[in-house]
Design an enzyme around this catalytic site. Structure first.
Site, PDB file in Angstrom:
ATOM      1  N   SER A 291      35.489  48.150  44.580  1.00 56.13           N
ATOM      2  CA  SER A 291      35.230  48.073  46.021  1.00 56.13           C
ATOM      3  C   SER A 291      35.739  46.807  46.711  1.00 56.13           C
ATOM      4  O   SER A 291      35.866  46.788  47.931  1.00 56.13           O
ATOM      5  CB  SER A 291      33.737  48.201  46.269  1.00 56.13           C
ATOM      6  OG  SER A 291      33.276  49.395  45.683  1.00 56.13           O
ATOM      7  N   THR A 292      35.980  45.729  45.970  1.00 59.65           N
ATOM      8  CA  THR A 292      36.502  44.539  46.665  1.00 59.65           C
ATOM      9  C   THR A 292      37.856  44.860  47.302  1.00 59.65           C
ATOM     10  O   THR A 292      38.260  44.227  48.269  1.00 59.65           O
ATOM     11  CB  THR A 292      36.678  43.343  45.703  1.00 59.65           C
ATOM     12  OG1 THR A 292      37.429  43.766  44.562  1.00 59.65           O
ATOM     13  CG2 THR A 292      35.351  42.795  45.240  1.00 59.65           C
TER      14      THR A 292
END
Lengths: 636, 361
Positions: A291-292
């Protein structure tokens, strides 16, 4: 004239002899003037014996001049058997001092060699032992300085620094990369001897050794110590397979701290596997970011104007169908109707799939390329990887969808840090670097200086940068990054939870890389902090629960170290029912007692003094305290 | 009837300087080998005194005496040269059986032969001067005698002395004004024999050319010349100063003999070399002057033969020391250590001095 033939020939011979004499004198002149330098050097080498005096290797220093890699000085015993007159006596004294048998020592002092060393008893001599040997003042017994690499903090920054071999030569990392600069020039004690090796009564010549150049880093030793400590704790606490931490200045590309696990002790590098000592995971390891990576999708979507994050909404049912495949959100029941700010806060995968679809594969992959994924950042270290990005021709709807939320791509930690730095600093991409200058040891004169290197300008619009920072601050204040929230300070960030791909090419079950990408202060970022923990065990497998608190601790240290001022403008924290809430103490000074009590609803109020007027409050107004704390009023 | 005092005193000065340099260059070796730093200089000093007396005495002996006794002198030399080859009578030193030993002193018959041969050749050439137009008759007999003596000396072997004798006497024959073609033919023979020797054993060429680059074999054939260059090179203009040579500290082998010139160069530099070579040239110049001024043909040949022999040996030594020709093992007259060599050199000058007395000014 009578006998003129003979006299003529005599004169002829005489002239010939004179000519040969002149040739001989010219030849001597040639030897003494033209070949002087060459012969003199060769002859000096013949006459003189050199006892080497080791030069110190250049130091490796942090940004404040604190020594990370230094030197240890010891004394070594050197014997010149030819000069030792009373061999029995010298052997006896030395064998007593060094604890070597007399017979062995006698062999050393009688050996037919120009220079003899006593291994290992004669090396690494302490000051006391050296002093004792010196006090005898024997001819032919010398004590020479030797110097060894010394890493005061052992494994600190080990992968960046590298290690040296037995002869102080750089074998990896900066030690290898800058070996040419770090290596000094050995000096010598030069004495003259005759053809049989006896010392001549000519003065000794001391040629001082010249230390190597110092390498000054952008690393902050104190911060590095904090990061190392945090990674140690995390590795131990979660029994993790690996961990990575990077702190960088987003406005210059200066790496302030960098570490990874597993690490090693440079002095004993032989005891570790080749993989452990040679892989600087922060720049070498390429993995699925999870998700980063959504920060990039979000930035592209805002910059391209395909979404209004405040007004556009998305309804998440818990999954989304892309070309026949069902992609699930981490929250099975779905997040319901959300603005796109909330989509980011909730790290909602289907929401990002839609953002990816809005951009289309060409635009999304153009941004991936623009932010440097798929190619090396160019950091001044060896062993950087490219990462792996889909070939655009092979990107179908499913690949576009997964890439949008950070799956199916493989990137390095430094690439992510550099991309996020570019996004939050207003759109300028710098080349990350770790060596700030090379300087002379004695004088401190800077030989070579490395300035921040601007790689690309205006990668995105300024407004996009501002908006992304706002949304990421809100992720920390209201969303999945709340474990990195610091009361009174502005922190932005994004969590990441990526499944690892096993050796069979499938995702592994229950084995994740948990990461957090944060920055502080959120409105004017000075530091980007990236933490990734690989294969943590015995914990809820979310980046928010494992890596965000570590990043939070690192940022708290940054606040102390760099004296970052508290900023009340920050977003207030959204609280879960189980969490302690922080509130601001209202200003009740000069109020009547009654008004003050009304203003202090929710606090436990205590009084001191008698009267009806509040003169002072403790804690002082404006401070952030836990809900329900005691507030003392001084009355008059 | 005064002798040539310039020649006389220059010779003495050079010989005294030689003894001083023998001290400087030998004391390290002398202390090491004999425990007596003055060992060599005392020996040489005695010979120096004897030599000066001998030179003065001989300068008073009428040179006509040698003309009369030439045959006997040469016969004496011949007998000595044969005797020295017999083991038990001749003593081997440095690989050659060329010495008669008397205690620590020695006598080299090949050195004496130098004088004997010059006297004999000078007499032969002056007596047969009318024959010189017929080169064959004039040159071949004396050449035969020279080659006979050369052969005897090469049996010792003493290549250096042999070569000095042959070359000096051939030059002496050249002086008579005889036809040059004989020398061209002699040169051809020499060249062909050298080429033949090289074809038979090609390694000889390498040995001959190794002096051009002594560093090609620094521990073998190049060793001495490299050590010599290490002494000359660092000397510079003024040298390290008296007694301050470094090469004499066991680097240059036997520095008081063949390579004493390198030590002079090291201690006194270019200036010292210039002065020493000038003194040698001055001696030669005075001798040539005497030779030209005398009207007695025998005396002319005698003086030229003796002085050229001295200067040829000097040139040979200097050219070896500075690396212009291969090492031949020839000492430097008046300077190098060696008693019989010094006495012979002084005797030669003594004979020349006597001729100078007869010259009318």
């Amino acid at each position: 004239m009578f006998q003129s033939v003979q006299n003529g020939r005599i004169k002829m011979v005489f002239i010939l002899v004179v000519v040969i004499f002149i040739l001989i004198v010219l030849r001597v002149f040639y030897i003494q003037v033209i070949e002087y330098e060459k012969l003199n050097t060769l002859a000096e080498n013949l006459w003189s014996r050199n006892l080497p005096v080791q030069a110190d290797r250049g130091k490796i220093l942090d940004r404040n001049g604190k020594v990370i890699a230094g030197n240890e000085t010891t004394s070594t015993l050197v014997l010149i058997p030819n000069q030792i007159k009373n061999k029995e006596e010298v052997a006896k004294s030395l064998s007593e001092i060094l604890g070597v048998s007399y017979e062995e020592m006698l062999k050393h002092v009688s050996k037919r060699t120009s220079i003899e060393r006593v291994h290992p008893e004669g090396r690494d001599l302490s000051y006391e032992v050296a002093d004792k040997i010196n006090s005898y003042g024997y001819d032919g017994v010398y004590l020479l300085k030797e110097t060894k690499r010394y890493y005061k903090y052992d494994d600190l920054l080990a992968h960046v620094i590298g290690y040296v071999g037995i002869d102080n030569q750089g074998l990896s990392g900066l030690e290898l990369l800058y070996d040419k600069y770090l290596t000094g020039t050995d000096g010598s004690i030069k004495y003259f001897s005759d053809g049989k090796g006896n010392k001549l009564s000519m003065p000794e010549v001391y040629v001082a050794p010249q230390s190597g150049m110092n390498i000054n880093l952008t690393i902050d030793l104190d911060l590095q110590l904090v990061l190392e400590n945090e990674l140690n704790n995390a590795a131990k606490k979660y029994n993790a397979e690996g961990a990575i931490g990077i702190v960088m200045n987003p406005n210059t590309g200066e790496v302030m701290a960098m570490s990874s696990r597993p690490t090693f002790s440079p002095i004993n590098y032989q005891n570790y596997s080749v993989e452990t000592i040679n892989r600087n995971l922060a720049i070498w390891s390429s993995f699925e970011p999870g998700s980063t990576f959504k920060i990039l999708t979000l930035t592209a979507a805002i910059n391209e104007g395909v979404v209004n994050v405040f007004e556009d909404t998305y309804y998440d049912s818990g999954h989304i169908n892309v070309s026949g495949s069902n992609l699930h959100c981490w929250k099975t029941e779905g997040h319901g109707t959300q603005t796109y700010v909330q989509v980011v806060e909730n790290s909602c995968n289907p929401g990002f799939v839609v953002l990816g679809q809005k951009l289309g594969k060409e635009r999304l992959f153009e941004y991936i390329d623009r932010f440097g994924f798929g190619s090396k950042t160019g950091i001044d270290l060896n062993g950087e990887s490219n990462g792996i990005i889909f070939d655009l021709d092979r990107v179908g709807p499913l690949e576009l969808a997964t890439t949008a939320f950070g799956q199916g791509v493989s990137v390095t930690a430094i690439q992510q840090v550099n991309a996020v730095s570019t996004i939050i600093n207003g759109g300028n991409m710098y080349t990350p670097y770790i060596v700030s200058s090379i300087s002379e040891d004695e004088t401190g004169i800077i030989i070579e200086e490395f300035k921040p290197k601007l790689k690309k300008e205006n990668v995105i619009k300024k407004e996009t940068s501002e908006l992304v920072k706002y949304v990421l601050e809100s992720v920390v204040a209201n969303g999945s990054g709340h474990h990195a929230y610091i009361e009174g300070y502005r922190v932005g960030g994004k969590t990441g939870t990526a499944q690892k791909v096993g050796s069979d090419g499938h995702y592994m079950v229950g084995n994740y890389i948990l990461s957090f990408m944060g920055f502080i202060p959120a409105n004017d970022p000075q530091f980007v902090v990236y933490i990734a923990v690989d294969g943590a065990k015995g914990v809820t497998q979310y980046g928010g629960t494992v890596s965000a608190p570590i990043a939070g601790s690192v940022m708290k240290s940054l606040i102390n170290l760099y004296d970052i001022k508290s900023d009340p403008e920050g977003m207030p924290r959204a609280y879960m029912w189980y969490e302690t809430k922080y509130v601001t103490v209202p200003d009740v000074i000069n109020m009547s007692k009654k008004d003050a009590v009304q203003a202090l609803v929710g606090f436990q109020v205590e009084y001191s003094g008698s009267g009806d007027n509040v003169v002072s409050v403790s804690p002082s107004p404006g401070s952030r305290v836990k809900e329900g704390s005691i507030v003392k009023l001084m009355l008059n | 009837m005064k002798k040539d005092n310039i020649l006389y005193f220059t010779t003495i000065i050079l010989a005294i300087f030689g003894s001083i340099m023998i001290y400087s260059s030998s004391y390290v070796w002398a202390s090491y080998k004999f425990g007596n730093a003055f060992k060599y200089v005392i020996n040489q000093g005695i010979f120096l005194i004897v030599g000066v007396v001998l030179m003065s005495l001989i300068s008073r002996i009428k040179y006509k005496f040698y003309k009369d006794k030439a045959n006997i002198l040469l016969l004496g030399c011949f007998i000595l040269l044969v005797l020295v080859l017999i083991p038990g009578i001749g003593v081997v030193r440095n690989g050659s059986r060329s010495w008669f030993g008397f205690g620590s002193f020695g006598l080299q018959p090949s050195e004496l032969s130098k004088i004997g041969l010059v006297i004999f050749t000078a007499r032969y050439l002056s007596k047969n001067d009318k024959e010189k137009k017929v080169t064959k008759n004039f040159v071949l007999p004396i050449l035969g005698i020279i080659i006979l003596f050369f052969g005897l000396i090469m049996l010792e072997p003493d290549f250096g002395t042999g070569m000095i004798i042959v070359c000096a006497l051939i030059v002496l024959i050249f002086i008579t004004g005889t036809n040059l073609s004989i020398f061209v033919k002699l040169g051809m023979v020499g060249l062909i024999s050298i080429i033949a020797l090289i074809i038979i054993a090609p390694y000889r060429l390498k040995r001959i050319t190794s002096f051009l680059n002594p560093w090609s074999d620094p521990l073998g054939s190049g060793f001495q010349i490299i050590q010599s260059l290490y002494a000359i090179g660092p000397g510079g203009l003024l040298g390290y100063g008296f007694l301050n040579s470094r090469q004499k500290h066991f680097y240059l082998p036997e520095p008081q003999t063949d390579f004493i010139f390198s030590i002079i160069s090291e201690e006194f530099g270019f200036l010292g070399i210039f002065i020493v070579t000038s003194l040698f040239l001055l001696i030669f110049y005075r001798c040539i002057k005497i030779a030209i001024e005398t009207e007695d043909l025998f005396a002319k040949y005698l003086v030229f033969g003796l002085s050229f022999m001295l200067i040829f040996q000097t040139l040979l030594n200097l050219m070896v020391v500075v690396g212009m020709i291969p090492v031949t093992g020839v000492t430097l007259p008046f300077i190098s250590y060696g008693g019989s060599s010094l006495l012979v050199s002084m005797t030669m000058v003594g004979i020349i001095l006597n001729v100078s007395r007869k010259n009318v000014h």
